[in-house]
Design a protein around this motif. Sequence first.
Motif, short mmCIF file in Angstrom:
data_model
loop_
_atom_site.label_atom_id
_atom_site.label_comp_id
_atom_site.label_asym_id
_atom_site.label_seq_id
_atom_site.Cartn_x
_atom_site.Cartn_y
_atom_site.Cartn_z
N PHE A 263 71.43 28.42 29.78
CA PHE A 263 70.53 28.76 31.17
C PHE A 263 71.03 29.28 31.67
CE2 PHE A 263 68.72 26.66 34.79
CZ PHE A 263 67.49 27.59 34.44
N SER B 65 60.81 36.10 38.07
CA SER B 65 60.54 35.22 38.78
C SER B 65 60.04 35.61 40.34
CB SER B 65 60.69 33.64 39.34
OG SER B 65 62.20 34.58 39.73
N ARG C 221 72.44 23.71 27.99
CA ARG C 221 71.91 23.16 30.03
C ARG C 221 73.07 24.08 30.58
NH1 ARG C 221 71.63 18.71 29.36
NH2 ARG C 221 73.80 18.07 28.31
N THR D 19 55.07 30.62 38.58
CA THR D 19 56.29 30.96 37.56
C THR D 19 56.91 30.03 36.45
OG1 THR D 19 56.11 32.07 40.15
CG2 THR D 19 58.50 31.83 38.92
N LEU D 20 56.94 28.76 38.02
CA LEU D 20 57.25 27.73 36.13
C LEU D 20 56.81 28.31 35.37
CD1 LEU D 20 57.70 24.93 38.91
CD2 LEU D 20 59.45 26.40 38.06
N ALA D 21 55.97 27.52 35.21
CA ALA D 21 55.11 28.12 33.58
C ALA D 21 55.25 29.35 33.34
CB ALA D 21 53.76 27.43 34.17
N SER D 22 55.33 30.22 33.41
CA SER D 22 55.74 31.21 32.96
C SER D 22 57.08 31.64 32.14
CB SER D 22 55.66 32.57 33.52
OG SER D 22 53.95 32.31 34.38
N ALA D 23 57.46 31.08 33.26
CA ALA D 23 59.43 30.73 32.59
C ALA D 23 59.42 30.13 31.31
CB ALA D 23 60.34 30.43 33.89
N THR D 24 59.05 29.45 31.47
CA THR D 24 59.03 27.82 30.74
C THR D 24 58.44 28.79 29.18
OG1 THR D 24 58.81 25.83 31.63
CG2 THR D 24 57.98 25.45 29.67
N ILE D 25 57.06 29.40 29.36
CA ILE D 25 56.65 30.02 28.34
C ILE D 25 57.43 31.17 27.30
CG2 ILE D 25 54.46 30.95 27.46
CD1 ILE D 25 52.87 29.16 29.48
N PHE E 53 60.45 32.19 28.22
CA PHE E 53 62.23 31.41 27.58
C PHE E 53 62.25 31.83 26.30
CE2 PHE E 53 66.39 29.83 26.83
CZ PHE E 53 67.47 30.91 27.44
N ILE F 76 65.58 35.30 34.68
CA ILE F 76 64.76 33.83 34.74
C ILE F 76 64.35 34.09 36.43
CG2 ILE F 76 64.06 31.86 35.28
CD1 ILE F 76 65.92 30.67 32.57
#
Length: 316
Positions: free
Chosen positions: A237, A248, A233, A101-107, A109, A244
Motif C-alpha cells: 500500500f 483520485s 499494509r 473516490t474512496l469506493a473507486s480506489a477500493t474496487i 485496487f 492511488i
Amino acid sequence: MSTVADTSILTRRQGASARLSDFFWRNPGILLLLMLTPPLLWLGVIYLGSLFALLLQSFFSIDDFSGLINYEFTFATYRQLLIPSNFDIIIRTVTMAVLVTLASATIAFPIAYYAARFAKGKWKVIFYLGVMLPLWSSYLVKIYAWKLILAKEGIITWAFGKLHLLWLLDAWLALPVVGGSSLSISYTGTFIVFIYVWMPFMILPIQASLERVPGNLIEASADLGGNPAQTFRHVLFPLALPGIIAGSIFTFSLTLGDYIIPQIIGSSRLFIGQAVYAQQGTAGNIPLAAAFSVVPIVIMGLYLWMAKRKGAFDAL
C-alpha cells in the motif's frame, strides 16, 4: 587532404525553403520559440485568460432591484456561498466526490493488482481493452443506458424480483438520504454511475504504480514472517499510494465538476456543476455562478498541492 576537407563542409543550399531550414538549424533557439509560441498563447490567452475573467466576475454582484451586474469590487457574492442553501450544495458535492473516490480506489485496487502482477500476454491486452473500451463510447449514451438500468422497470429491479429480494431494495430506497422512488432518482444511482464512468481513471494509475513495485520486496516480507495483511499494509500500500492519489485526482476532480450525471440520474438537489449552470443560464446571476466555479478550483488546487507532496505525479 585539403580537397577532402573542403568537400566535407556542406555548401550553402539554394532556394527559400533550404535557406530557411539552414537558418533554423544554425539557430535552434528561434525554432523552439516559434514552436512554443502557439501553445503558450493558447494557454495564456484562452485558458488562463478565461480563468482570470471568471475570477474577476466573482468579485462583482447582482443588483437585487434591476437584476443587472454591479461592477464594483465586493465580497458579497462569496458571502452568498455561506448561506445554508448554497453551502449545502458545496458540502453535498464534496461529500459525493470523496465517497466516489474512496469506493473507486477500493474496487480498482484488486483489478489493478491482478493486471500488474499476474496478467501476461493476451490477458494483459484483454485487461487494457476491458478498461479502455467504456471510454470509447459516448458519455451521454452510457448515462442514459444506466438511466434505463436503474429505472423502476429496469434490469436491477427485475433481478431483485427474481431473487425475491425486492423488500431489500424497497427498504434501501425508503432511507431518507440515499433513497428515492427508484435507483435512477436517488443519490445511490448517482453514486453508482459516477463510479462506473470514472473507474478507468482510477485503475490505470494504480496499475502503473503497482508495476513499479519490485516483486522481491513482497517475497522478502513473506520471508520475514509477514502475513498478507501485513505485507499489504506495510509494503504494497505505501508503494502504491502515489498511484492511488494520482487516480483520485481524476475521480475527485471529475466528480466535483460534473453536472450531467446528477442532472440525468439523481434527485432534485443540486450539485456545484448544476448550480453553476442554473445561476448562469436560468437565473442570470453570473457573479454567483463564477463564485461557485471558483470553489472546485480552490479545492483542487489544495488537493493537487498535497498530491504533489506525496509524489502522485510520478504515477500519472
